[in-house]
Design a protein around this motif. Structure first.
Motif, PDB file in Angstrom:
ATOM      1  N   GLY A 107      -3.266  -6.983  -1.479  1.00  0.00           N
ATOM      2  CA  GLY A 107      -2.737  -7.783  -0.380  1.00  0.00           C
ATOM      3  C   GLY A 107      -1.240  -7.943  -0.473  1.00  0.00           C
ATOM      4  O   GLY A 107      -0.517  -7.784   0.515  1.00  0.00           O
ATOM      5  N   VAL A 108      -0.760  -8.217  -1.681  1.00  0.00           N
ATOM      6  CA  VAL A 108       0.668  -8.450  -1.850  1.00  0.00           C
ATOM      7  C   VAL A 108       1.453  -7.157  -1.636  1.00  0.00           C
ATOM      8  O   VAL A 108       2.495  -7.147  -0.999  1.00  0.00           O
ATOM      9  N   VAL A 109       0.915  -6.046  -2.122  1.00  0.00           N
ATOM     10  CA  VAL A 109       1.655  -4.785  -2.053  1.00  0.00           C
ATOM     11  C   VAL A 109       1.621  -4.190  -0.646  1.00  0.00           C
ATOM     12  O   VAL A 109       2.645  -3.796  -0.102  1.00  0.00           O
ATOM     13  N   GLY A 167      -1.265   0.291 -11.678  1.00  0.00           N
ATOM     14  CA  GLY A 167      -0.632   1.356 -10.920  1.00  0.00           C
ATOM     15  C   GLY A 167       0.092   0.832  -9.697  1.00  0.00           C
ATOM     16  O   GLY A 167       1.240   1.193  -9.424  1.00  0.00           O
ATOM     17  N   LEU A 168      -0.578  -0.070  -8.951  1.00  0.00           N
ATOM     18  CA  LEU A 168       0.040  -0.632  -7.749  1.00  0.00           C
ATOM     19  C   LEU A 168       1.301  -1.400  -8.094  1.00  0.00           C
ATOM     20  O   LEU A 168       2.305  -1.328  -7.382  1.00  0.00           O
ATOM     21  N   LEU A 169       1.243  -2.137  -9.201  1.00  0.00           N
ATOM     22  CA  LEU A 169       2.400  -2.953  -9.560  1.00  0.00           C
ATOM     23  C   LEU A 169       3.583  -2.086  -9.966  1.00  0.00           C
ATOM     24  O   LEU A 169       4.730  -2.460  -9.748  1.00  0.00           O
ATOM     25  N   VAL A 170       3.287  -0.932 -10.559  1.00  0.00           N
ATOM     26  CA  VAL A 170       4.381  -0.024 -10.893  1.00  0.00           C
ATOM     27  C   VAL A 170       5.042   0.483  -9.611  1.00  0.00           C
ATOM     28  O   VAL A 170       6.255   0.638  -9.536  1.00  0.00           O
ATOM     29  N   LEU A 171       4.210   0.721  -8.577  1.00  0.00           N
ATOM     30  CA  LEU A 171       4.735   1.240  -7.322  1.00  0.00           C
ATOM     31  C   LEU A 171       5.651   0.255  -6.621  1.00  0.00           C
ATOM     32  O   LEU A 171       6.532   0.638  -5.878  1.00  0.00           O
ATOM     33  N   ASN A 172       5.397  -1.011  -6.815  1.00  0.00           N
ATOM     34  CA  ASN A 172       6.102  -1.994  -6.011  1.00  0.00           C
ATOM     35  C   ASN A 172       6.620  -3.118  -6.891  1.00  0.00           C
ATOM     36  O   ASN A 172       5.873  -4.013  -7.291  1.00  0.00           O
ATOM     37  N   GLU A 173       7.924  -3.062  -7.167  1.00  0.00           N
ATOM     38  CA  GLU A 173       8.429  -4.000  -8.164  1.00  0.00           C
ATOM     39  C   GLU A 173       8.584  -5.422  -7.647  1.00  0.00           C
ATOM     40  O   GLU A 173       8.452  -6.379  -8.400  1.00  0.00           O
TER      41      GLU A 173
END
Lengths: 332, 345
Positions: A107-109, A167-173
């Motif tokens: 949701g956040v990303v 993985g998602l968190l790496v994509l979107n700092e």
């Protein structure tokens, strides 16, 4: 041990006193040392001194959140252990925490979700999805639902969601900054608003579960007997599954993923009060609250002056317990 | 699974192994050629042999190649480690990450990084010692898991349950140490625990390569012991095999391989589970024919995962461990649902 209803009611009263005591202790102890009298005055004769502000604005929300989140996790674990007949079931083991976290991060990303309310709904959706997935997957196959298959499927789903989350968190700092504090699983530095948002769901799910707890007693005799006694077991499992998921989901939405509370508490409660779920559930609520409060107070002292996320603390306590249960109570 | 039957090379394991390693070389060349500055395979080969222009050579030799070679050895190590572990525990679901060995090695690596770094965030001892630490961590964890799962023998499913719990404990321990350590090291350690070969360099490759080859060679030397163990303890004792000694030797080889892989690549999951299974389907269950093939499959898995990690969302890196988990976790569940509960009573 507590086998008459009178002693059990007294037990509830004593338990509530203990929880109030632990909540007060949570106000008093920590890096900024205060005294019991200061904590009392902070509410009844407030000043703007440092200690008073810490007590009112930092430690008070923390204590209240720990109590409610702990209660939800305890009851959720007790329900999951009953409906899956698996002594190792709990929100963290069955992948529910990981599922909820993953959905919130998605949701956040992707949807740039900001509001606390949507955190809540995403968390519910993720918890439901993960629980259903694990439950359905482990029910298929040769032997049907066995505790081991359920537990292992849960841990595989946890691994999957956890690595997708990373993985998602790496994509979107920017998302990383926004959710990292929450992903650690802690009751510290959470705005009280988060709890206020979740509270209605928590309370309704708790009450519904308490009111219908009797059905769990019938269910725990075995599906065949329960059906023979006229119980619609599928519906009952669905109902309690929904309660457990809402409780776990709202706990995750408020505090992030905190493991092992749901597995420890029911095992401590059952020897104390027996097999009647009308008592197991409320006692599990109290036990969960007390455990999380204690773990949270402990987490301030282990690495003083730094604090441990309480989820780390509960894992350190819970793992030996899990191993004990796995060796003793799982028939393998 | 008809496709696997058609791909069966049970009677020609040697041919199959050669094919899989040809595939490994192809993937290495393709991966070396792709990235922000694409190079054609012929240019890659030219640059490798020192004929390309200087720019190509720099990109290839200094940046891409160490990573690719690292992926090769990490994949082979994890796969062989998993193959041995599945053999000695007679547990098709065992793999170093699922029973907590990887988490133990990770904790040891974080301990090493935090204990032996000074205020300037540089290491006070040589990085050469890192694999030894990871090996010790992996071995100790394996012993703890085996001891805790022991109850008139080690039931396969109990091993997994205890392993999951021990892994959770080690992860909590890792978090504690990361929080306690110096900040710079902490952020490094966080990236590394996700399982990524980002930033591999030749000096690291020169440490992992000899160890990886040595341990894989030892596992080949122990192939007979391995086959006997898989027949069951009674038969193994009957034919005069020193069962427990061999099992411990093989376990040390397995933890050694996990240790060196974790030391440089962090927790890349599910490779140790997937590779031996794929290998068994294609070349059959005999250890000597399967082990090199699964090394090749493991190398392929990590090479492809790291290739995707590098290229798919460039310039952002999505750690290789994410991709292996995306394939591995569903496969694990598939195995879980279809595997017979042999010897689990």
């Amino acid at each position: 041990m507590l086998n008459t209803n009178t002693t059990r009611v007294w037990g509830i009263a004593i338990g509530m006193v203990c929880i109030l005591f632990l909540m007060s202790a949570s106000l008093v102890y920590g890096y900024t040392h205060t005294t019991w009298s200061k904590a009392f005055l902070a509410f009844f004769n407030p000043t703007t001194s440092n200690e008073h502000i810490i007590i009112r604005d930092v430690r008070y929300p923390r204590a209240v959140i720990a109590a409610f989140v702990g209660a939800c996790l305890g009851v959720s674990g007790a329900i999951m252990q009953s409906i899956t007949r698996n002594p190792l079931s709990s929100p963290s083991i069955l992948g529910v925490n990981a599922g909820a976290s993953f959905f919130v991060v998605v949701g956040v990303v992707f949807l740039s979700v900001q509001s606390l309310q949507s955190y809540m709904w995403l968390s519910f959706a993720g918890a439901t999805f993960a629980f259903t997935l694990v439950f359905v997957l482990s029910s298929t196959g040769r032997e049907g639902l066995t505790p081991i298959k359920l537990t292992l499927a849960g841990s595989a789903i946890t691994a999957l969601f956890a690595s997708f989350t990373q993985g998602l968190l790496v994509l979107n700092e920017t998302a990383l900054d926004q959710v990292l504090f929450w992903l650690a699983g802690s009751v510290a530095n959470r705005p009280l608003d988060l709890l206020v948002n979740a509270l209605p769901y928590m309370v309704v799910a708790l009450l519904l579960a308490f009111i219908r707890a009797k059905e769990l007693n019938v269910l725990s005799i075995g599906d065949d007997v329960a059906i023979g006694l006229g119980q619609r077991t599928v519906w009952i499992k669905f109902f309690f599954g929904a309660c457990a998921v809402v409780l776990a989901g709202s706990a995750v939405a408020v505090a992030g993923p905190i493991g092992f509370v749901g597995i420890i508490i029911p095992h401590l409660i059952r020897p104390l009060i027996g097999l009647d779920h009308r008592w197991i559930l409320p006692y599990s609520a109290m036990g969960g609250a007390a455990l999380l409060l204690l773990a949270d107070i402990g987490s301030r002292y282990v690495l003083m002056p730094q604090e441990l996320p309480v989820g780390v603390m509960t894992a350190l306590i819970g793992v030996p317990f899990f191993i004990f249960v796995a060796r003793r109570k799982v028939g393998i | 699974m008809k496709i696997f039957n058609r791909l069966s090379f049970t009677s020609h394991p040697f041919v199959a192994t050669i094919i899989v390693f040809l595939a490994v070389v192809t993937v290495m060349l393709l991966s070396a050629g792709s990235g922000e500055f694409p190079l054609s395979p012929s240019k890659v080969v030219a640059a490798l042999f020192g004929f390309g222009d200087e720019f190509d050579q720099t990109i290839l030799i200094d940046f891409r190649l160490p990573r690719i070679v690292m992926a090769l050895f990490v994949g082979m190590s994890l796969a062989v480690s998993g193959a041995i572990l599945q053999g000695i525990t007679k547990n098709p679901l065992a793999s170093p990450d699922l029973i907590g060995i990887t988490a133990g090695a990770s904790l040891a690596v974080v301990l090493f990084l935090t204990l032996f770094s000074d205020e300037n965030n540089s290491l006070t001892v040589s990085i050469q010692w890192l694999p030894l630490f990871a090996f010790l961590g992996a071995t100790l964890t394996a012993l703890v898991v085996f001891l805790l799962s022991w109850k008139n023998g080690i039931a396969p499913f109990r091993l997994l349950l205890i392993g999951i719990a021990v892994a959770a404990f080690m992860q909590a321990g890792t978090t504690v140490w990361i929080l306690m350590g110096p900040i710079y090291r902490a952020s490094q350690a966080t990236i590394w625990t996700t399982g990524s070969i980002y930033g591999a360099n030749w000096s690291q490759v020169s440490i992992i390569m000899p160890w990886s080859l040595l341990f894989i060679a030892i596992s080949l030397l122990l192939r007979k012991q391995m086959n006997i163990l898989e027949l069951g303890d009674d038969i193994a004792t009957g034919v005069g095999s020193r069962v427990q000694l061999n099992r411990i030797l093989l376990l040390l080889v397995s933890t050694g391989l996990t240790g060196i892989a974790v030391a440089f690549a962090g927790g890349i999951g599910f490779v140790g589970l997937l590779a031996p299974h794929i290998a068994k389907r294609i070349v059959g269950p005999k250890f000597q024919s399967m082990v090199l093939f699964s090394a090749g499959v493991g190398a392929l898995l990590v090479l492809i995962a790291d290739w995707i990690a590098r290229v798919a969302f460039a310039p952002i890196e999505v750690p290789a461990g994410v991709w292996t988990a995306a394939v591995g976790a569903p496969y694990f569940i598939f195995l879980l649902l279809t595997v017979r509960r042999k010897g689990s009573s």
